[in-house]
Design a protein around this motif. Sequence first.
Motif, mmCIF file in Angstrom:
data_model
loop_
_atom_site.group_PDB
_atom_site.id
_atom_site.type_symbol
_atom_site.label_atom_id
_atom_site.label_comp_id
_atom_site.label_asym_id
_atom_site.label_seq_id
_atom_site.Cartn_x
_atom_site.Cartn_y
_atom_site.Cartn_z
ATOM 1 N N THR A 1 6.679 20.728 4.758
ATOM 2 C CA THR A 1 5.881 21.775 5.402
ATOM 3 C C THR A 1 6.560 23.130 5.269
ATOM 4 N N GLU A 2 7.878 23.167 5.493
ATOM 5 C CA GLU A 2 8.619 24.421 5.360
ATOM 6 C C GLU A 2 8.594 24.918 3.923
ATOM 7 N N GLN A 3 8.720 23.994 2.973
ATOM 8 C CA GLN A 3 8.637 24.396 1.567
ATOM 9 C C GLN A 3 7.263 24.947 1.235
ATOM 10 N N ASP A 4 6.221 24.294 1.744
ATOM 11 C CA ASP A 4 4.857 24.747 1.477
ATOM 12 C C ASP A 4 4.604 26.149 2.018
ATOM 13 N N GLN A 5 5.234 26.481 3.147
ATOM 14 C CA GLN A 5 5.076 27.820 3.703
ATOM 15 C C GLN A 5 5.651 28.878 2.763
ATOM 16 N N LEU A 6 6.783 28.570 2.138
ATOM 17 C CA LEU A 6 7.366 29.498 1.171
ATOM 18 C C LEU A 6 6.540 29.541 -0.113
ATOM 19 N N ILE A 7 6.125 28.368 -0.586
ATOM 20 C CA ILE A 7 5.335 28.294 -1.811
ATOM 21 C C ILE A 7 4.038 29.089 -1.675
ATOM 22 N N SER A 8 3.433 29.061 -0.495
ATOM 23 C CA SER A 8 2.149 29.741 -0.289
ATOM 24 C C SER A 8 2.254 31.254 -0.460
ATOM 25 N N GLN A 9 3.467 31.804 -0.397
ATOM 26 C CA GLN A 9 3.647 33.239 -0.552
ATOM 27 C C GLN A 9 3.687 33.672 -2.015
ATOM 28 N N VAL A 10 3.794 32.707 -2.927
ATOM 29 C CA VAL A 10 3.841 33.039 -4.358
ATOM 30 C C VAL A 10 2.778 32.299 -5.165
ATOM 31 N N GLY A 11 2.109 31.339 -4.559
ATOM 32 C CA GLY A 11 1.093 30.556 -5.270
ATOM 33 C C GLY A 11 0.687 29.370 -4.433
ATOM 34 N N CYS A 12 0.428 28.254 -5.078
ATOM 35 C CA CYS A 12 0.095 27.045 -4.322
ATOM 36 C C CYS A 12 0.724 25.833 -4.998
ATOM 37 N N ARG A 13 1.079 24.839 -4.175
ATOM 38 C CA ARG A 13 1.690 23.626 -4.701
ATOM 39 C C ARG A 13 0.700 22.849 -5.563
ATOM 40 N N LEU A 14 1.222 22.288 -6.672
ATOM 41 C CA LEU A 14 0.424 21.414 -7.521
ATOM 42 C C LEU A 14 1.011 20.013 -7.487
ATOM 43 N N ASN A 15 0.146 19.018 -7.410
ATOM 44 C CA ASN A 15 0.555 17.640 -7.610
ATOM 45 C C ASN A 15 0.198 17.232 -9.030
ATOM 46 N N PRO A 16 1.005 16.389 -9.672
ATOM 47 C CA PRO A 16 0.734 16.028 -11.062
ATOM 48 C C PRO A 16 -0.670 15.483 -11.310
ATOM 49 N N ASP A 17 -1.270 14.819 -10.302
ATOM 50 C CA ASP A 17 -2.621 14.298 -10.535
ATOM 51 C C ASP A 17 -3.670 15.403 -10.587
ATOM 52 N N GLU A 18 -3.263 16.654 -10.300
ATOM 53 C CA GLU A 18 -4.174 17.798 -10.395
ATOM 54 C C GLU A 18 -4.089 18.507 -11.743
ATOM 55 N N PHE A 19 -3.091 18.159 -12.559
ATOM 56 C CA PHE A 19 -2.881 18.871 -13.820
ATOM 57 C C PHE A 19 -4.136 18.865 -14.696
ATOM 58 N N GLY A 20 -4.755 17.689 -14.838
ATOM 59 C CA GLY A 20 -5.888 17.546 -15.753
ATOM 60 C C GLY A 20 -7.074 18.416 -15.400
ATOM 61 N N SER A 21 -7.225 18.768 -14.128
ATOM 62 C CA SER A 21 -8.348 19.622 -13.728
ATOM 63 C C SER A 21 -8.065 21.100 -13.961
ATOM 64 N N LEU A 22 -6.797 21.437 -14.255
ATOM 65 C CA LEU A 22 -6.408 22.846 -14.384
ATOM 66 C C LEU A 22 -6.133 23.271 -15.822
#
Length: 896
Positions: A90-111
């Motif tokens: 959760t703490e990591q996600d808060q930092l990540i949200s300030q520069v982009g958004c977290r990706l999970n590998p199962d989302e790669f194919g849609s992007l």
Amino acid sequence: MIRIGIFFGGQSREREISFAGGRTVYDNLNKDLFEAVPVFVDSLGNFILLNWEFIYKGTIRDFYPPASVLDIKNAEFQIYIESLGEMSRTEQDQLISQVGCRLNPDEFGSLFDFAFLALHGPYGEDGNIQGILEWYGIPYSGSGILPSAIGINKLIQKDLMTQTGFKRPQSLTLSKDKWLQTTDVNTLLIEASAIVGFPFVIKAPCQGSSIGVTVLQEKNAQAFTDAINKSFFLQHIERSQWQTLSREQKVNFIRTLTDIREGIGMPVTVRGGVFDNHVIYSPSELLAFLDNENYGASLLLESTDSEEMIIMEGFIEGREFSCIVVQDEYGQAIALPPTEIVKRQTLFDYRSKYLPGMSRKITPINIQTPYIQRIKEECIELFNKLQFSVYARIDGFINEAGDVFLNDPNTTSGMLPSSFFFHQAAEIGLNPSQFLTYIIRTSLAERIRTGKKVAVFKQVLNKLDSALEHLHNNPTAKTRVAIIMGGFSSERHISVESGRNIYEKLASSGKYEPVPVFLTGSEQKHELYVMPINIMLKDNADDIREKVKSKDKPHEALVQIREEAQNITGKYVSNHISKAEEITYKKLATLVDEVFIALHGRPGEDGAVQQQLEKVGLPYNGSGVGSSQITINKYETNEILAQHGILVAQHTLVHETAWQADTAAEVARLEKTFQYPFIAKPADDGCSSAVKKIKNRAELEAFAALMFRKIEGLESSVAQVLNLRPNEEFPQKRYFMVETLISANGAAHFLEITGGMLTHNRNGERVYEVFEPSETLASGEVLSLEEKFLAGEGQNITPARFHKDAAAQQKVSAQVRAELERVAKILNVEGYCRIDAFVRVYDDLRAETIIIEINSLPGMTPATCIFHQCAINGYKPYQFIDKILEYGKSKAGAVA
């Protein structure tokens, strides 16, 4: 459009080069064929869909961790995300949200449809990311899992190469456990040198970019110990020695120690004693620990990401080279022309690899053609034996007997604009955009050969082939832009970096056709050369000047390689300039529609080139002749600004005639007016070179001696007084400027900033768009040339941190930007510019802006902070450059 996910950053010690390389790929992908999707991998292993504006930061530390979590009052150390300590998801996600958004590998194919891998080192070129992508059915660039795993591990390479008959120096390995139990270092040194010879190389087996590598030149137990600790990423601290250091020395020691390239990085684990296995995450925490904790007489620090085994091997006396091997359209390996690395020191280290002017790259290697052929054959054989595919970079040596020793096959090459990757591809006529297209198509074909997801991958390949055929059959008219780079100032190498970056941004667009032009000669006579891509991508301005002036025929080895690569170049190359041609400004006007001046200092920023372009009716970027003639002269600029009530440093000129006539009198005059330390710098040129903090009379006399010298070279004893680095640029002038060292003067907050701006022509009126300034952080006494312009070298926080409170930040920023705009209007700046200044912020939020200098043609290298600033206003670098060119045409009265 085919969507290309660009993976860059990563967890390795090479993450900054990977970040810069990913940006190069992002910018150079052909915009008519591809849509770039930036996938930043942080040093904790998170995949982040990065907001595009952060791609143009100079370093990862400029934006991640976000400035919001950094202490504005404690900017002594630059940190990566791992220095924040253990964090929950959760703490990591808060930092990540300030520069982009977290990706999970199962989302790669849609992007994205394809992954371009610009990652280096562990987790990037060792099969890890390749395995993830194969699991999720994503085609990717370069070699597959097995060859990648082999390519990263020098221990496995050594065994395989020995078994398959490649020449190797004698070597042995040493485990960390054995090293830590060693009590007799001298005996170990004697045993090692008896086996591998002397001198010998000590290196970490799973690192790249010469990180953790030392050439041991003397049989010295302490040097041997330091080299082994460097490869294991260990550091001994002696408490008694630590306590003798000043605060400044301690800070500098910690900076070097925690640098991921030169030191052991962070976090570190304490080994032994009452603090055994204690983990320290940040540099400031380490500094406090060493100062305050009772850890005994000595301490051993170990990187949490260290090596367990190192290699010692005989040093090869010979000429060092690097060779890119690629596959052609039929899967056959072709070796591009090998490049000789002429070093200024024994080891081709990280700095030598990536900073222009620190080494020379000679392509092809300057030996007889049969020996070049032998290098190519050996590299191709190793490429095939290790089952590499698509491309690889293979390093090695050739000795006087003609024996070839290959020592470092890499499945991923550095992708900076002048890297071996692009440098050698240019020798067969491919510009970076074309070479990247080739890599993507060849990688797709290679993934199809594996028998996985064949139908899906073929669809992507067919789509790309159709798009390529359409572009070939339907060429569009483009605006031809000459990009003038080089010059003869001390900033000529940076000018080339800027010019190449402009070229690459325009070459991948659908609107412009860039024409690279090199300027050399003298102030009395400018010499212009239209040059081919292979010359433009030479290592530095001096190499380019040598090549454009050469009348020699192409090396027969180059002719042969170009013939071998015809089935590659025939498909991807168009509008190829084959050789350098000297031209006049009048001839230039018949070749192009407009000009982008990428020069720094004189000529370029002094109005001289602008005068010539106006004579032949060519529109150009930036300010006009009159304004340029003022801003190039720092003394005159200060005088004018002071007359208008703008704050500038107290200043004076030191003329050679007065200095030579009565040095004592000049010294007395300066010491009466200025207190040490003060600043000395060139007054009538770009001020990125030879800007020095003068702390005493000896340094003042050394500065004058170098500035007024009659020969081009630097006298070493005098250069040492100013702590000049080898090969540091230092111009020869007839006068220089001295000014007071600006200080906080009682302000609550004090910082150095640089602010860029853009002008627009709206209904015949010039309108200034002033960007949010960047806060510049110098690692030394003054901001260096590398910190200003080169990727991974400096740190710029954008926007500048004027205040923690958002409303107060906005109020101070508005004051500073208003003052920068006022300066630009007083000096009649047009097009764009960068203004450097110091800012004092007082408790009542009053801001004082003290102007340092105005750059009418600011640096346009990939890492320069003007791109960080324009991104906040929504401009990608290409869009920013396009706006500059459009304004130049409107200013000249041309039809946009």
